[in-house]
Design an enzyme around this catalytic site. Structure first.
Site: not given
Ligand code: NAP
Length: 491
Positions: A295, A162, A185, A395, A187
């Site tokens: 987020c 995002n 790594k 969310e 996304a």
């Molecule tokens: P996500 O699905 O958790 O993915 C985040 C990262 O983790 C991506 O690089 C993803 O790679 C990787 N990932 C997914 N499954 C994994 C696994 N089994 N092992 C290792 N890595 C894995 O989250 P998203 O949909 O990309 O991002 C949205 C989320 O991020 C929301 O919940 C948002 O609130 C949160 N966020 C939080 C903050 C904060 O600072 N608190 C800031 C921004 C976003 P792939 O997608 O390539 O699989």
């Protein structure tokens, strides 16, 4: 729709290989995976698809570079970060275009993210020389106590789609400043922005091996061996709470230092004494920044019952006037969502809220047809949303504002805290005592008072409860990458 030549040029300049030990190289299998433009659903690039072996090569590069990097003069690290800040800002238009092409948000928002990311490089360039220790007399004897700070060691960073540049810069900048090396790594949906950032760091003179980037379509298989490897000392993750929890379990085996920036469910409180115009302005920012895919996005608007209808009406009026379209087009305010999965989830949450008695003031569904080949969703305002609706707990991650009402300050606070998440809360009131009282009562890591945004590289960004732990930015940000050693000295 043909790809514009300016877009092609911007994409061509971004490396599509893995960045390991200062080299741009193909995956060991030669495989690649596609990157899609969410506004058109069309492939815009192919990037190298790292294997677990490639990931371990990247970790070897980071581990090999660690000792020498830790010995580098802090001023030298600072100058590299400062140089990268300048380079990023000088190239903001191209980098923003790349970001919009792979992530979808409007160009103005991508430019803002590049500036935000660059500010972390500048902030931590200023912090690098300020790492220091302590010297004191033993309070109970003749000895002396000396404390010193050292880099944690090689880090693994996993970042979301995002904010594809800023979420990386928020980790890379303090790690570089502290003297850590790293494997990043990004996304799979937005690898180009991180590869472009790595290229900027390389051009700024970051030595080989300090920063390594591995793009992959198999994140689970590629990250796990990194967390099991004894050379890794820290994991910093930004993403969903679900994946964060799983990576934390994987980090437990080697007792890694861990930072978790996870999901949110931000309440936005508007009290009866608020400046309503300012609250609507703030609501637009807190809701629609990043197409609502943040987020920090306001997930639930809790408004005093005496002004709830008026607030919802004005918000709907403003949101209705916004232009939805491909983020690269001039005057577009709201781009597409990242993919069909996300769009379906948003549609489902809206339907569920309506099923629970919410009224749809504007929007409510997908935008499709010839002008909208991608994953567009209408800006939506729902009023009278009941506590039973799923979007009050989950969310949303889309341009949907859910307005509910409250009758007392206590009720507002209870509603705000009725969530497992605790990242940020927004509140609008003209009463300073109330602002402080409510701020203290909110179970969140951050509170925005009479403004619609908290993000600031000079401030500690982070959550409590299921939104995670650790802080990014501010004086606290570099602490995540330092460990303390203490020497007891006999005198
Ligand atoms: P996500 O699905 O958790 O993915 C985040 C990262 O983790 C991506 O690089 C993803 O790679 C990787 N990932 C997914 N499954 C994994 C696994 N089994 N092992 C290792 N890595 C894995 O989250 P998203 O949909 O990309 O991002 C949205 C989320 O991020 C929301 O919940 C948002 O609130 C949160 N966020 C939080 C903050 C904060 O600072 N608190 C800031 C921004 C976003 P792939 O997608 O390539 O699989």
């Amino acid at each position: 729709m043909a790809i514009a030549s300016e877009e092609r040029t911007a994409l061509e300049e971004v490396p599509k290989e893995l960045y390991i030990a200062g080299d741009w190289r193909a995956s060991s299998t030669g495989a690649s995976f596609p990157v899609e433009d969410p506004a058109t659903g069309r492939e815009i690039a192919q990037v190298a698809d790292a294997t677990p072996q490639d990931a371990l090569l990247a970790l070897t590069a980071a581990a090999d570079a660690q000792e020498q990097w830790a010995q580098t003069a802090p001023r030298e690290r600072a100058e590299i970060l400062r140089g990268a800040f300048e380079l990023l800002m000088a190239d903001v238009d191209r980098l923003a275009l790349v970001m919009t092409l792979e992530m979808g948000k409007a160009l103005a928002e991508s430019r803002a993210e590049i500036s935000y990311a660059a500010e972390f490089l500048r902030w931590f360039s200023e912090e690098a020389p300020r790492v220091h220790g302590r010297y004191m007399r033993n309070p109970t004897g003749p000895g002396r106590l000396l404390t010193m700070r050292a880099p944690v060691g090689p880090c693994v960073f996993v970042t979301p789609w995002n904010f594809p540049t800023a979420m990386g810069a928020r980790k890379i900048a303090p790690a570089v400043a502290a003297g850590c090396t790293m494997v990043v790594k990004p996304a799979g949906q937005t690898p180009l922005s991180m590869l472009a950032l790595a290229q900027v760091m390389e051009r700024a003179g970051l030595p080989a091996g300090v920063l390594n980037v591995i793009t992959t379509s198999r994140s689970g298989a590629v990250v796990k061996p990194l967390l099991n490897d004894p050379r890794t000392r820290k994991l910093s993750f930004t993403g969903s709470t679900e994946v964060g929890r799983m990576l934390m379990e994987q980090s437990a085996g080697r007792l890694l230092r861990v930072s978790m920036e996870l999901g949110g469910n931000a309440p936005f409180l508007v009290f009866e004494d608020a400046d309503l115009d300012a609250a609507v302005e703030g609501a637009l920012i807190a809701k629609l920044r990043n197409v609502g895919e943040a987020c920090t996005a306001a997930n639930r608007f809790h408004v005093h019952e005496s002004i709830a209808d008026e607030f919802a009406r004005r918000l709907a009026e403003r949101m209705k006037a916004l232009k939805v379209g491909r983020g690269t087009e001039p005057d577009v305010d709201i781009g597409p969502l990242i993919d069909e999965r996300q769009r379906s989830k948003v549609a489902e949450l809206v339907q569920d809220a309506v099923g629970h008695g919410a009224e749809t003031l504007i929007g409510g569904g997908r935008l499709s047809g010839p002008g909208y080949p991608g994953y567009f969703f209408e800006p939506t305002v729902l009023s009278g949303v009941g506590a039973g609706a799923r979007l009050m707990r989950e969310e949303i991650f889309g341009p949907v504002a859910a307005v509910a009402s409250f009758s007392s300050e206590l009720q507002a606070l209870e509603a705000a805290n009725a969530t497992d998440y605790g990242l940020v809360a927004y509140l609008y009131t003209r009463d300073l005592s109330r602002a402080l009282r409510v701020t203290e009562g909110l179970q969140t890591g951050m509170v925005a008072v009479n403004q619609g945004m908290v993000s600031n590289p000079a401030a500690p960004f982070g959550g409590v409860k299921q939104s995670g732990f650790g802080r990014e930015g501010g004086f606290e940000g570099i602490e995540e990458y330092l460990q303390t050693k203490y020497a007891a000295i006999a005198v």
